[in-house]
Design a protein around this motif. Structure first.
Motif, PDB file in Angstrom:
ATOM      1  N   ASN A   5      -7.161   2.003  -3.878  1.00  0.00           N
ATOM      2  CA  ASN A   5      -8.280   1.581  -2.818  1.00  0.00           C
ATOM      3  C   ASN A   5      -9.130   2.835  -2.720  1.00  0.00           C
ATOM      4  OD1 ASN A   5      -9.457   1.630  -0.264  1.00  0.00           O
ATOM      5  ND2 ASN A   5      -7.745   0.096   0.420  1.00  0.00           N
ATOM      6  N   THR A   6     -10.442   2.815  -2.944  1.00  0.00           N
ATOM      7  CA  THR A   6     -11.209   3.650  -2.998  1.00  0.00           C
ATOM      8  C   THR A   6     -11.527   4.255  -1.627  1.00  0.00           C
ATOM      9  OG1 THR A   6     -13.274   2.466  -3.320  1.00  0.00           O
ATOM     10  CG2 THR A   6     -12.244   3.238  -5.364  1.00  0.00           C
ATOM     11  N   VAL A   7     -11.400   3.480  -0.705  1.00  0.00           N
ATOM     12  CA  VAL A   7     -11.651   3.929   0.742  1.00  0.00           C
ATOM     13  C   VAL A   7     -10.632   4.957   1.379  1.00  0.00           C
ATOM     14  CG1 VAL A   7     -12.064   3.047   3.196  1.00  0.00           C
ATOM     15  CG2 VAL A   7     -13.122   1.865   1.184  1.00  0.00           C
ATOM     16  N   SER A   8      -9.281   4.144   1.207  1.00  0.00           N
ATOM     17  CA  SER A   8      -8.061   5.010   1.688  1.00  0.00           C
ATOM     18  C   SER A   8      -7.450   6.053   0.652  1.00  0.00           C
ATOM     19  CB  SER A   8      -7.035   4.046   2.124  1.00  0.00           C
ATOM     20  OG  SER A   8      -6.583   3.310   0.940  1.00  0.00           O
ATOM     21  N   THR A   9      -7.942   5.744  -0.597  1.00  0.00           N
ATOM     22  CA  THR A   9      -7.220   6.401  -1.742  1.00  0.00           C
ATOM     23  C   THR A   9      -5.594   6.076  -1.940  1.00  0.00           C
ATOM     24  OG1 THR A   9      -7.016   8.577  -0.540  1.00  0.00           O
ATOM     25  CG2 THR A   9      -8.915   8.150  -1.742  1.00  0.00           C
ATOM     26  N   ASP A  10      -5.341   5.057  -1.508  1.00  0.00           N
ATOM     27  CA  ASP A  10      -3.729   4.462  -1.651  1.00  0.00           C
ATOM     28  C   ASP A  10      -3.804   3.758  -2.752  1.00  0.00           C
ATOM     29  OD1 ASP A  10      -2.823   5.925   0.754  1.00  0.00           O
ATOM     30  OD2 ASP A  10      -3.287   4.074   2.047  1.00  0.00           O
ATOM     31  N   THR A  28       0.895  -1.173   0.021  1.00  0.00           N
ATOM     32  CA  THR A  28       0.010  -0.006   0.017  1.00  0.00           C
ATOM     33  C   THR A  28       0.915   1.210   0.149  1.00  0.00           C
ATOM     34  OG1 THR A  28      -1.775  -1.398   1.228  1.00  0.00           O
ATOM     35  CG2 THR A  28      -1.742   1.033   1.450  1.00  0.00           C
TER      36      THR A  28
END
Length: 91
Positions: free
Chosen positions: A74-79, A42
């Motif tokens: 990762n659309t939640v963390s934007t990583d 990540t």
């Protein structure tokens, strides 16, 4: 397990080489450990964004089998997540 460990080690070396060659991105020791233990890395999108065009170009011009890894957001963390192909089970 040794048979599979060798294949995983090969894939990790390939990812490390591809990231350096096509994106001029060099994995930190922490990122390498994360890749070894989980099969994915990540990375903060701001840190890797200058390197993404070359990496995406490479992935689009190769087949998934040749690359041995994928990039996803990762659309939640934007990583950005870089994962070894075949290293996880999707249910």
């Amino acid at each position: 397990m040794t048979k599979y460990q060798g294949k995983i080690t090969e894939k990790i070396k390939k990812v490390q080489s591809d990231l350096a060659k096509y994106g001029d991105y060099h994995l930190t020791n922490l990122e390498l450990d994360e890749l070894r233990f989980t099969g994915r890395i990540t990375i903060n999108v701001g840190k890797i964004s200058p390197h993404l065009p070359g990496l995406i170009n490479y992935l689009h011009s190769s087949t998934g089998q040749n690359a041995g890894w994928i990039i996803s957001l990762n659309t939640v963390s934007t990583d950005i997540e870089i994962s070894l192909t075949g290293s996880f089970l999707i249910l």
